[in-house]
Structure formats: C-alpha cells, structure tokens
Design a protein around this motif. Structure first.
Motif, mmCIF file in Angstrom:
data_model
loop_
_atom_site.group_PDB
_atom_site.id
_atom_site.type_symbol
_atom_site.label_atom_id
_atom_site.label_comp_id
_atom_site.label_asym_id
_atom_site.label_seq_id
_atom_site.Cartn_x
_atom_site.Cartn_y
_atom_site.Cartn_z
ATOM 1 N N SER A 10 0.873 -1.183 0.000
ATOM 2 C CA SER A 10 0.000 0.000 0.000
ATOM 3 C C SER A 10 0.902 1.223 0.000
ATOM 4 O O SER A 10 1.679 1.446 0.926
ATOM 5 N N LEU A 11 0.793 1.978 -1.093
ATOM 6 C CA LEU A 11 1.672 3.126 -1.341
ATOM 7 C C LEU A 11 0.961 4.422 -0.969
ATOM 8 O O LEU A 11 -0.144 4.689 -1.443
ATOM 9 N N TYR A 12 1.621 5.222 -0.131
ATOM 10 C CA TYR A 12 1.074 6.540 0.208
ATOM 11 C C TYR A 12 1.365 7.544 -0.897
ATOM 12 O O TYR A 12 2.467 7.575 -1.439
ATOM 13 N N ALA A 13 0.363 8.372 -1.228
ATOM 14 C CA ALA A 13 0.570 9.485 -2.147
ATOM 15 C C ALA A 13 0.035 10.740 -1.463
ATOM 16 O O ALA A 13 -1.084 10.730 -0.927
ATOM 17 N N ARG A 25 -0.604 6.061 -9.471
ATOM 18 C CA ARG A 25 -1.393 4.959 -10.033
ATOM 19 C C ARG A 25 -0.626 4.150 -11.074
ATOM 20 O O ARG A 25 -1.052 3.072 -11.454
ATOM 21 N N PHE A 26 0.483 4.692 -11.564
ATOM 22 C CA PHE A 26 1.192 4.010 -12.642
ATOM 23 C C PHE A 26 2.243 3.020 -12.151
ATOM 24 O O PHE A 26 2.932 2.393 -12.938
ATOM 25 N N TYR A 27 2.396 2.878 -10.850
ATOM 26 C CA TYR A 27 3.294 1.851 -10.310
ATOM 27 C C TYR A 27 2.476 0.585 -10.074
ATOM 28 O O TYR A 27 1.287 0.538 -10.359
ATOM 29 N N HIS A 28 3.116 -0.420 -9.506
ATOM 30 C CA HIS A 28 2.438 -1.721 -9.397
ATOM 31 C C HIS A 28 1.889 -2.013 -8.003
ATOM 32 O O HIS A 28 1.694 -3.181 -7.645
ATOM 33 N N ARG A 60 -10.461 7.762 -10.161
ATOM 34 C CA ARG A 60 -9.819 6.695 -9.386
ATOM 35 C C ARG A 60 -9.368 5.571 -10.295
ATOM 36 O O ARG A 60 -10.037 5.242 -11.278
ATOM 37 N N PRO A 61 -8.218 4.963 -9.986
ATOM 38 C CA PRO A 61 -7.798 3.803 -10.758
ATOM 39 C C PRO A 61 -8.737 2.636 -10.501
ATOM 40 O O PRO A 61 -9.197 2.447 -9.369
ATOM 41 N N THR A 62 -9.059 1.891 -11.550
ATOM 42 C CA THR A 62 -10.023 0.797 -11.385
ATOM 43 C C THR A 62 -9.339 -0.527 -11.061
ATOM 44 O O THR A 62 -10.007 -1.498 -10.734
ATOM 45 N N ASP A 63 -8.015 -0.564 -11.174
ATOM 46 C CA ASP A 63 -7.314 -1.830 -10.947
ATOM 47 C C ASP A 63 -6.615 -1.876 -9.591
ATOM 48 O O ASP A 63 -5.778 -2.729 -9.353
ATOM 49 N N LYS A 64 -6.936 -0.937 -8.730
ATOM 50 C CA LYS A 64 -6.294 -0.900 -7.411
ATOM 51 C C LYS A 64 -7.334 -0.764 -6.309
ATOM 52 O O LYS A 64 -8.429 -0.263 -6.543
ATOM 53 N N THR A 223 3.211 -1.502 4.132
ATOM 54 C CA THR A 223 3.061 -0.123 3.664
ATOM 55 C C THR A 223 4.388 0.339 3.072
ATOM 56 O O THR A 223 5.449 0.045 3.621
ATOM 57 N N VAL A 224 4.319 1.056 1.953
ATOM 58 C CA VAL A 224 5.542 1.605 1.367
ATOM 59 C C VAL A 224 5.367 3.104 1.191
ATOM 60 O O VAL A 224 4.254 3.601 0.995
ATOM 61 N N VAL A 225 6.505 3.811 1.263
ATOM 62 C CA VAL A 225 6.426 5.277 1.194
ATOM 63 C C VAL A 225 7.018 5.827 -0.085
ATOM 64 O O VAL A 225 6.975 7.029 -0.323
ATOM 65 N N HIS A 226 7.586 4.944 -0.909
ATOM 66 C CA HIS A 226 8.182 5.433 -2.162
ATOM 67 C C HIS A 226 7.947 4.388 -3.250
ATOM 68 O O HIS A 226 8.045 3.182 -2.985
ATOM 69 N N PRO A 227 7.663 4.838 -4.473
ATOM 70 C CA PRO A 227 7.397 3.878 -5.558
ATOM 71 C C PRO A 227 8.527 2.868 -5.765
ATOM 72 O O PRO A 227 8.269 1.735 -6.161
ATOM 73 N N ARG A 228 9.774 3.258 -5.478
ATOM 74 C CA ARG A 228 10.874 2.319 -5.739
ATOM 75 C C ARG A 228 10.839 1.105 -4.792
ATOM 76 O O ARG A 228 11.534 0.133 -5.016
ATOM 77 N N GLN A 229 10.031 1.189 -3.742
ATOM 78 C CA GLN A 229 9.916 0.045 -2.825
ATOM 79 C C GLN A 229 8.862 -0.966 -3.287
ATOM 80 O O GLN A 229 8.822 -2.089 -2.783
#
Lengths: 294, 105
Positions: A10-13, A25-28, A60-64, A223-229
């Motif tokens: 779960s990525l915080y934005a 939304r463009f990360y995985h 909203r992204p529909t795949d998340k 939980t992750v705080v950066h897309p690279r994680q």
C-alpha cells in the motif's frame, strides 16, 4: 485487469500534490493510499481534502484498492475529512493512531451517518486501522473486532517506537513484539495484517531483509512510502514457482490420500500434517490472487 | 456566496493550477488564464472554472489561473479551495446530498 484482492503493497501518495497523486497509479502497488495526514502541511489540509475528493471520485484507478488516510481521530480535521472521504467512495478509509475499540465504533457510526445523508450504500466502505502506539498494540484484537467494517490493521513503527521511548533501527528488534501482537490479533479477528514501513528508501538490501521477515512472520502486505519500494515488496509477497510447485504437490498428495482413505499421507518420505496443508493452501491462494497460472 | 478577500490555492508544479481569486464587486466574472495548453484546452478550462464559480452562486470575482497542465478534476478542486478561502467559509460537503437537491458542477 480488475481490482486486486492482494494487499501486498500500500503506497502513500500526498494529498498536497496533484502530480504525486496522479503518478502514483502508474506503479504496481496493490493498494493506493491518498493521504490527508502526515504528508499534508496544516495550511493545505482544506485544499488537499478537495483534491483527494475529486481525484478519488472522478479519476480513481479501477485496478487498485483505493484508500483515503484521514487525519487523527482527535484532530480538528477529522469531521471534514470523513465528510469528504465517504462521499468520494474509496474502498476503505485508513484511520491513523487508533488505540481503543470505541474509537473505531465512533468513526464507523459517523461513516454510516454520512453514507445515509449522501444516499450511498451503507456499510460498503471498509476501515483500516493504523496501530501506532503501545496502547493500540495492546488493544489490537478489540480494535480489529470493533466493527464489521474493519478489514485490516496496519502497524506504524515510527510512532509506536516513539510511544515506547525505543530507538527505531533497521533491524527492527524493537518492533518485533508489536509485529507479533498485531499479526496475532489480525488472525484472531480474521482481518488482514499490514506491516510497517521500511523508511530508508535508498537501502534496497535492507528493505529485502525487512520484507522477508514480514512475510515469514505471516503478514499479508506492507506499507511503502516510495514507488521504488513497490516491486521489491510485491516480489517478496508473491510465491515463487518452486513454492507453488511444492504447495501443489502437498495438496495433490492430500487429495490422493483422501481418495484412498488413508489416515496419514506422506510426501518425499515426510508426513503431511494439517499446518503443512494450511500453508500450501495459503501459497496457492496468494498465487491465485497474483494471477499466476499453475 | 461572497468573495471577501483575495485568496490563492494550488501550486506551480506540473499537473497543478494556481488559482487566485479577488473580489470584483458589481463587475461580473473576469477570468485571466495562462496555460501551457492554452491553444488546445483554453476554452474548456474557462468553461470548467465558470461552472464551478457559478455552482457557489458567485457572480462577481476576478479569477487568475496559472495552469501547468491540470486535469479537469484538479481544476475543480483548486477553484473550490480558492473560493472557500476567499469567502472565509468551509466547503459545504452536504450541499449535493439528495435531500439538498443541488447538482455538483
């Protein structure tokens, strides 16, 4: 691709930044958390609330799995945050710093009131409770069982260690007890267990060790705080081909044993017991959720 | 709703829009737009801003927009935030609930 049942990441934005919210939304990541709390300066709370409302409601992204993290239960912002968050219709609202079951009940009642006023289906929005203090950890089971909306507890290690007067380390020995406490409470309540953030976004090796521990302890995600994680954590929580093959062999052997009316079943010379069967079923369920064919 | 003071919302970051609203008593709605996508989306941006301003019942205001490629819902959010700040009021979340019958812009 439909919305994922996985909760590996779960990525915080930050709700303060449109570019951050739109790019996330463009990360995985499996779960995207639109944040109104720590990442938003006090003077921008009003604007962030409107931004997150509009983006979740209309883009909203529909795949998340989409969450909104509101401000603290005792903050001056919580009422307006809930008004906005409920009307935006995310999959879940993430409540920070939960310490008592009655706090969850109050929030759940407020959500129901807003759903009714806004003409929304009642009970659809789920709750994730962040456990971020020793009191929250000690009351984790009651919190997890406080309301049917609660579907996950997430450990927040920075505030938890501060509440204990502990030193936060990369090795994480100081949160080992809380990890087990929260995880055990989640299993008892039948909700998902989300492990704490690994804060050093430049230490990939440290993250790999940390997430391996999360997975081995039994957590469902982190939980992750950066897309690279994101990719590192997703990989750790996705069963390998070897694990899937073995799980399949275990379950095939169990089925064969049942067909032949055997009381005890063996595989490669070792007896298959109930815990082995349960672990194999979990592995295949994780593979199914990740869309892995086997 | 009345614009009581000058207020700003948004930033000059990519994908954002900085909205400045000023009182303009008795002189109607005046929109001043700078945008990186002015030639393609200028008319749409103006239309969106007019809709949002009108949904708050505001007739007189100067709205300055410095757009860095914001999508429609970001524009709506930023204009709404600027209006609430300029009117010194909180956003009325229940305004569009069924019992209140108002259409969201």
């Amino acid at each position: 691709m439909g919305k994922t049942a996985l909760k590996r990441t779960s990525l915080y934005a930050s709700g303060a930044s449109p570019v951050n919210l739109l790019q996330a939304r463009f990360y995985h990541e499996d779960c995207l958390v639109y944040d109104l709390e720590d990442s938003v300066p006090i003077a921008e709370k009003d604007a962030a609330r409107l931004l997150v409302y509009h983006l979740v409601k209309y883009q909203r992204p529909t795949d998340k799995y989409v969450l909104i993290r509101v401000n603290g239960i005792y903050s001056e912002f919580i009422d307006e945050d809930l008004e906005a968050a409920v009307r935006a219709c995310p999959d879940a609202i993430r409540i920070p710093k939960v310490e008592y079951a009655n706090e969850v009940k109050r929030i759940a009642e407020r959500i129901t009131e807003i759903e009714k006023k806004a003409g929304l289906p009642v009970g659809k929005i789920e709750l994730w409770c962040n456990i971020e203090s020793y009191l929250g950890a000690l009351n984790a089971r009651e919190i997890a069982e406080a309301d049917p909306r609660v579907v996950a507890l997430a450990l927040g290690a920075e505030d938890y260690t501060a509440s204990l007067r502990a030193t936060r380390t990369k090795e994480g020995l100081e949160i080992f007890y809380a990890r087990n406490l929260v995880l055990t409470a989640c299993r008892a309540a039948g909700v998902e267990a989300i492990d704490a953030v690994f804060s050093d976004i430049n230490d990939k090796e440290g993250l790999m060790k940390d997430v391996a521990l999360s997975k081995n302890l039994g957590f469902d995600g982190k939980t992750v705080v950066h897309p690279r994680q994101v990719d590192v954590v997703n990989a750790a929580f996705t069963p390998s081909a070897k694990e899937i093959r073995y799980a399949k062999r275990v379950l095939d052997a169990v089925e064969e044993g049942k067909r032949e009316g055997k009381g005890a079943v063996t595989l490669d010379g070792s007896m298959i017991d109930k815990p082995m069967e349960l672990r194999a079923r979990t592995t295949l369920a994780q593979a199914d959720a990740a869309g892995i064919a086997y | 709703m009345e614009i009581r003071k000058t207020a700003v919302a948004g930033t000059l970051e990519s994908s954002d829009i900085m909205v400045t609203i000023r009182p303009n008593p008795g002189k109607g709605l005046q929109i001043e737009l700078e945008s990186v996508v002015l030639s393609m989306f200028g008319d749409e941006i103006r239309k969106t801003v007019e809709e949002v301003v009108s949904s708050f019942g505001i007739e007189d205001a100067v709205v300055e927009l410095q757009d860095k490629g914001a999508i429609d819902c970001v524009i709506r959010a930023r204009v709404s935030a600027a209006i609430c700040r300029a009117a010194e009021t909180k956003f009325d979340w229940s305004a569009f609930d069924p019992e209140n019958g108002r259409e969201e812009a």
